[in-house]
Design a protein around this motif. Structure first.
Motif, PDB file in Angstrom:
ATOM      1  N   ALA A 107       0.845  -1.135  -0.095  1.00  0.00           N
ATOM      2  CA  ALA A 107      -0.041  -0.118  -0.079  1.00  0.00           C
ATOM      3  C   ALA A 107       0.838   1.287   0.114  1.00  0.00           C
ATOM      4  O   ALA A 107       0.585   2.247  -0.643  1.00  0.00           O
ATOM      5  N   ARG A 108       1.978   1.151   0.857  1.00  0.00           N
ATOM      6  CA  ARG A 108       2.943   2.423   0.919  1.00  0.00           C
ATOM      7  C   ARG A 108       3.486   2.684  -0.679  1.00  0.00           C
ATOM      8  O   ARG A 108       3.681   3.783  -0.941  1.00  0.00           O
ATOM      9  N   LEU A 109       4.023   1.414  -1.310  1.00  0.00           N
ATOM     10  CA  LEU A 109       4.409   1.703  -2.628  1.00  0.00           C
ATOM     11  C   LEU A 109       3.580   2.405  -3.357  1.00  0.00           C
ATOM     12  O   LEU A 109       3.873   3.255  -4.411  1.00  0.00           O
ATOM     13  N   LYS A 110       2.294   2.034  -3.531  1.00  0.00           N
ATOM     14  CA  LYS A 110       1.141   2.621  -4.400  1.00  0.00           C
ATOM     15  C   LYS A 110       1.102   4.171  -3.891  1.00  0.00           C
ATOM     16  O   LYS A 110       0.894   4.871  -5.064  1.00  0.00           O
ATOM     17  N   VAL A 111       1.082   4.359  -2.726  1.00  0.00           N
ATOM     18  CA  VAL A 111       1.049   5.704  -2.335  1.00  0.00           C
ATOM     19  C   VAL A 111       2.301   6.627  -2.761  1.00  0.00           C
ATOM     20  O   VAL A 111       2.111   7.838  -3.376  1.00  0.00           O
ATOM     21  N   ARG A 112       3.498   5.896  -2.810  1.00  0.00           N
ATOM     22  CA  ARG A 112       4.532   6.747  -3.183  1.00  0.00           C
ATOM     23  C   ARG A 112       4.615   7.069  -4.788  1.00  0.00           C
ATOM     24  O   ARG A 112       5.023   8.003  -5.181  1.00  0.00           O
ATOM     25  N   ARG A 113       4.006   6.253  -5.426  1.00  0.00           N
ATOM     26  CA  ARG A 113       3.963   6.044  -6.928  1.00  0.00           C
ATOM     27  C   ARG A 113       2.569   6.802  -7.412  1.00  0.00           C
ATOM     28  O   ARG A 113       2.612   6.877  -8.539  1.00  0.00           O
ATOM     29  N   GLY A 114       1.981   7.256  -6.591  1.00  0.00           N
ATOM     30  CA  GLY A 114       0.609   7.735  -6.875  1.00  0.00           C
ATOM     31  C   GLY A 114      -0.464   6.958  -7.793  1.00  0.00           C
ATOM     32  O   GLY A 114      -0.972   7.484  -8.743  1.00  0.00           O
ATOM     33  N   VAL A 115      -0.488   5.697  -7.515  1.00  0.00           N
ATOM     34  CA  VAL A 115      -1.307   4.725  -8.387  1.00  0.00           C
ATOM     35  C   VAL A 115      -2.320   4.143  -7.331  1.00  0.00           C
ATOM     36  O   VAL A 115      -1.879   4.119  -6.162  1.00  0.00           O
ATOM     37  N   SER A 116      -3.364   3.341  -7.832  1.00  0.00           N
ATOM     38  CA  SER A 116      -4.185   2.830  -6.919  1.00  0.00           C
ATOM     39  C   SER A 116      -4.429   1.325  -7.201  1.00  0.00           C
ATOM     40  O   SER A 116      -4.772   0.550  -6.640  1.00  0.00           O
ATOM     41  N   GLN A 117      -4.107   0.815  -8.676  1.00  0.00           N
ATOM     42  CA  GLN A 117      -4.192  -0.481  -9.022  1.00  0.00           C
ATOM     43  C   GLN A 117      -2.772  -1.318  -9.197  1.00  0.00           C
ATOM     44  O   GLN A 117      -1.673  -0.565  -9.388  1.00  0.00           O
ATOM     45  N   ASN A 118      -2.685  -2.613  -8.795  1.00  0.00           N
ATOM     46  CA  ASN A 118      -1.553  -3.194  -8.754  1.00  0.00           C
ATOM     47  C   ASN A 118      -0.842  -3.191 -10.036  1.00  0.00           C
ATOM     48  O   ASN A 118       0.428  -2.994 -10.138  1.00  0.00           O
ATOM     49  N   GLU A 119      -1.576  -2.953 -11.151  1.00  0.00           N
ATOM     50  CA  GLU A 119      -0.997  -3.114 -12.511  1.00  0.00           C
ATOM     51  C   GLU A 119      -0.197  -1.921 -13.004  1.00  0.00           C
ATOM     52  O   GLU A 119       0.512  -1.698 -13.688  1.00  0.00           O
ATOM     53  N   ASP A 120      -0.719  -0.739 -12.159  1.00  0.00           N
ATOM     54  CA  ASP A 120      -0.126   0.583 -12.397  1.00  0.00           C
ATOM     55  C   ASP A 120       1.320   0.717 -11.834  1.00  0.00           C
ATOM     56  O   ASP A 120       1.941   1.599 -12.129  1.00  0.00           O
ATOM     57  N   LEU A 121       1.622  -0.352 -10.840  1.00  0.00           N
ATOM     58  CA  LEU A 121       3.084  -0.455 -10.394  1.00  0.00           C
ATOM     59  C   LEU A 121       4.043  -0.775 -11.368  1.00  0.00           C
ATOM     60  O   LEU A 121       5.246  -0.697 -11.183  1.00  0.00           O
ATOM     61  N   LEU A 122       3.457  -1.456 -12.474  1.00  0.00           N
ATOM     62  CA  LEU A 122       4.607  -2.079 -13.597  1.00  0.00           C
ATOM     63  C   LEU A 122       5.080  -0.871 -14.232  1.00  0.00           C
ATOM     64  O   LEU A 122       4.535   0.107 -14.495  1.00  0.00           O
ATOM     65  N   GLU A 123       6.268  -1.226 -14.638  1.00  0.00           N
ATOM     66  CA  GLU A 123       7.055  -0.461 -15.425  1.00  0.00           C
ATOM     67  C   GLU A 123       6.355  -0.186 -16.989  1.00  0.00           C
ATOM     68  O   GLU A 123       5.739  -1.186 -17.396  1.00  0.00           O
ATOM     69  N   GLY A 124       6.748   0.921 -17.410  1.00  0.00           N
ATOM     70  CA  GLY A 124       6.039   1.088 -18.914  1.00  0.00           C
ATOM     71  C   GLY A 124       6.088  -0.069 -19.938  1.00  0.00           C
ATOM     72  O   GLY A 124       5.114  -0.497 -20.500  1.00  0.00           O
ATOM     73  N   GLY A 125       7.438  -0.681 -19.775  1.00  0.00           N
ATOM     74  CA  GLY A 125       7.515  -1.725 -20.843  1.00  0.00           C
ATOM     75  C   GLY A 125       6.906  -2.975 -20.307  1.00  0.00           C
ATOM     76  O   GLY A 125       6.779  -4.141 -21.003  1.00  0.00           O
ATOM     77  N   SER A 126       6.344  -3.291 -19.037  1.00  0.00           N
ATOM     78  CA  SER A 126       5.683  -4.335 -18.366  1.00  0.00           C
ATOM     79  C   SER A 126       4.106  -4.313 -18.217  1.00  0.00           C
ATOM     80  O   SER A 126       3.517  -5.273 -17.775  1.00  0.00           O
ATOM     81  N   LYS A 127       3.632  -2.936 -18.594  1.00  0.00           N
ATOM     82  CA  LYS A 127       2.158  -2.864 -18.710  1.00  0.00           C
ATOM     83  C   LYS A 127       1.665  -3.770 -19.481  1.00  0.00           C
ATOM     84  O   LYS A 127       1.921  -4.037 -20.637  1.00  0.00           O
ATOM     85  N   PRO A 128       0.618  -4.265 -19.258  1.00  0.00           N
ATOM     86  CA  PRO A 128      -0.493  -5.269 -20.055  1.00  0.00           C
ATOM     87  C   PRO A 128      -0.631  -4.880 -21.654  1.00  0.00           C
ATOM     88  O   PRO A 128      -1.211  -3.620 -21.497  1.00  0.00           O
ATOM     89  N   GLY A 129      -0.578  -5.337 -22.488  1.00  0.00           N
ATOM     90  CA  GLY A 129      -0.731  -5.042 -23.786  1.00  0.00           C
ATOM     91  C   GLY A 129      -1.815  -5.888 -24.134  1.00  0.00           C
ATOM     92  O   GLY A 129      -2.611  -6.500 -23.355  1.00  0.00           O
ATOM     93  N   PRO A 130      -2.080  -5.913 -25.689  1.00  0.00           N
ATOM     94  CA  PRO A 130      -3.286  -6.692 -26.118  1.00  0.00           C
ATOM     95  C   PRO A 130      -2.915  -8.146 -25.718  1.00  0.00           C
ATOM     96  O   PRO A 130      -4.443  -8.760 -25.456  1.00  0.00           O
ATOM     97  N   ALA A 131      -2.144  -8.717 -25.406  1.00  0.00           N
ATOM     98  CA  ALA A 131      -1.941 -10.391 -25.302  1.00  0.00           C
ATOM     99  C   ALA A 131      -2.611 -10.415 -23.799  1.00  0.00           C
ATOM    100  O   ALA A 131      -3.080 -11.444 -23.578  1.00  0.00           O
TER     101      ALA A 131
END
Length: 466
Positions: A107-131
């Motif tokens: 939860a602290r990691l999400k707050v620090r990165r300003g996101v609410s969803q688990n997948e939003d924690l992923l780096e740009g290259g790892s975010k879910p694509g169409p697959a």
């Protein structure tokens, strides 16, 4: 507990470059390789997130006997996966002791990165694509049950049945515990992406086959009627073989070949669980199967899904996003083998209809192979026009290539796939004119909802092993 230990061993092997993730999973001797592969892929996808949470929580400092790779797998399952749900063995109470701290650090990691969803924690290259957005397709095994009973069973489990899909938008909109009936295949159910049914009792009893929609096309388009003799030239892992048996209603004969003894053993297990009784498995190279052998004199249908680069496989796209063109030497070798296999298949004297398919995206393994085979026997076979409404067609590299089918996460919400249907132009003398009329391939209508349920389709009282 064996699952988590196996996943940790695969992760360690990947990081030490002992092999590819897929190769290590299939060489692990773990019984449910799909479950293991999914767990390792997702753990690896969240690797940096898990490292941060584990370090912040001080887990490895507090638990000296817990190895880093195993810790990563266990923390993924606890925080981002399905939870232990009665599994985990001796590791579950250990993780329970640290559960509150681990959740707080996430939860602290999400707050620090300003996101609410688990997948939003992923780096740009790892975010879910169409697959990663491709839904879970589930083929109802009609050797053991029917679509109506499977639908009713899921409804009793709290799933919401949305009826038959009318468009891809219906499929994209699937969320939570909702599911649909596929618009093309009446025995195919569609669930939201990442729906895990590997431990579902109907799957473990062989009533359900977890199979991508594109992978269902070859058997459907081959369309052998009950009583036919069919060759499945490269059968492992067996999903298409079981689909052929369902279409045959176990009436007729399937000659299934594969050169890999380990994969063939897995195929035998899958077919037994699916209730297939019309299949003869052989550990043999299809190229060494003689078309003049009297055992195959009645073979009028061949499904050829040869070894390929696998560039369209969803697991490959998730594991290796952005992977470029494979080694050209390997691609040429694969294409050469595929051409030999297809040309060989077309020499079976009674052959009427053949489906060639790959899970590859490359023209060299798809259109080029089909074109070469047709050029070798230009008067004997032609590409059959199938599924005119299918949105993704073959590359226009030669006249008629538009009759081929392609599939992708972007265009069809499936894995990457290629399918071509070849049919004989001239009827061989060994086949009567009455037998030579190829079946018209059209999807069956959606099943009526009020049909009486068969008793054989009731859910098993226990969950048999894989």
């Amino acid at each position: 507990m064996a699952l988590y230990a196996a996943a940790a061993a695969v992760l360690a092997g990947v990081e030490s470059r002992q092999g590819s993730l897929r190769g290590l999973v299939y060489g692990s001797n773990f019984q449910n390789v799909k479950q293991l592969y999914a767990l390792v892929c997702e753990t690896q996808r969240y690797s940096t997130v898990l490292d941060a949470v584990i370090a912040s929580a001080g887990l490895l400092r507090a638990e000296k006997k817990l190895r880093p790779h195993l810790a990563k797998v266990l923390v993924y399952e606890l925080l981002l996966g399905r939870g232990f749900k009665g599994r985990g063995g001796r590791w579950k109470p250990l993780l329970d002791r640290h559960q509150a701290r681990l959740k707080a650090e996430l939860a602290r990691l999400k707050v620090r990165r300003g996101v609410s969803q688990n997948e939003d924690l992923l780096e740009g290259g790892s975010k879910p694509g169409p697959a990663s957005q491709v839904p879970r397709f589930v083929r109802v095994n009609t050797l053991k049950t029917c679509s109506e009973d499977a639908v009713d069973y899921f409804k009793r489990q709290g799933f919401s049945y949305q009826g038959r899909a009318s468009s891809l938008e219906d499929v994209r909109a699937l969320k939570g515990k909702c599911f649909l009936l596929d618009s093309l295949l009446p025995e195919l159910l569609v669930f939201p992406a990442r729906t895990d049914l590997h431990e579902h009792p109907l799957y473990q009893a062989g009533h359900l086959i977890l199979q991508d929609k594109a992978s269902c096309l070859p058997a459907m388009l081959l369309a052998p009627p009950p009583g036919s003799h069919v060759i499945d030239a490269c059968a492992a892992p067996g999903n298409k073989t079981s689909h052929l048996a369902a279409l045959l209603k176990n009436q007729g004969k399937i000659f299934a070949f594969d050169l890999d003894a380990r994969r063939l053993a897995s195929t035998a297990t899958l077919l037994a669980r699916a209730g297939v009784s019309c299949c003869e498995l052989a550990e043999q190279d299809f190229l060494e199967v003689s078309p003049s052998d009297q055992r195959y004199r009645q073979v009028q249908y061949i499904l050829l899904d040869p070894s390929c680069s696998g560039s369209g496989m969803l697991t490959r796209q998730l594991e290796e996003p952005g992977t470029g063109v494979p080694n050209q030497e390997r691609l040429r070798a694969l294409a050469a083998f595929q051409q030999r296999a297809l040309s060989h298949a077309l020499t079976f004297p009674a052959l009427r209809r053949l489906v060639y398919s790959t899970c590859s995206l490359y023209q060299e393994e798809n259109e080029d192979v089909v074109r070469a085979a047709l050029q070798q026997s230009p008067a004997a076979f032609r590409l059959a026009p199938v599924l005119p409404s299918w949105p993704h067609r073959g590359l226009g590299t030669f006249p008629g290539a538009e009759h081929c089918l392609r599939a992708s996460p972007e265009t069809t919400l499936t894995g990457g796939f290629f399918t071509a249907v070849l049919e004989r132009v001239e009827v061989p003398s060994s086949v009567s004119q009455a037998e030579a009329s190829a079946p018209e391939v059209t999807p069956n209508p959606a099943p009526k909802r009020k049909r009486r349920r068969r008793k054989a389709t009731a859910a098993p009282s226990s969950q048999p092993g894989m």
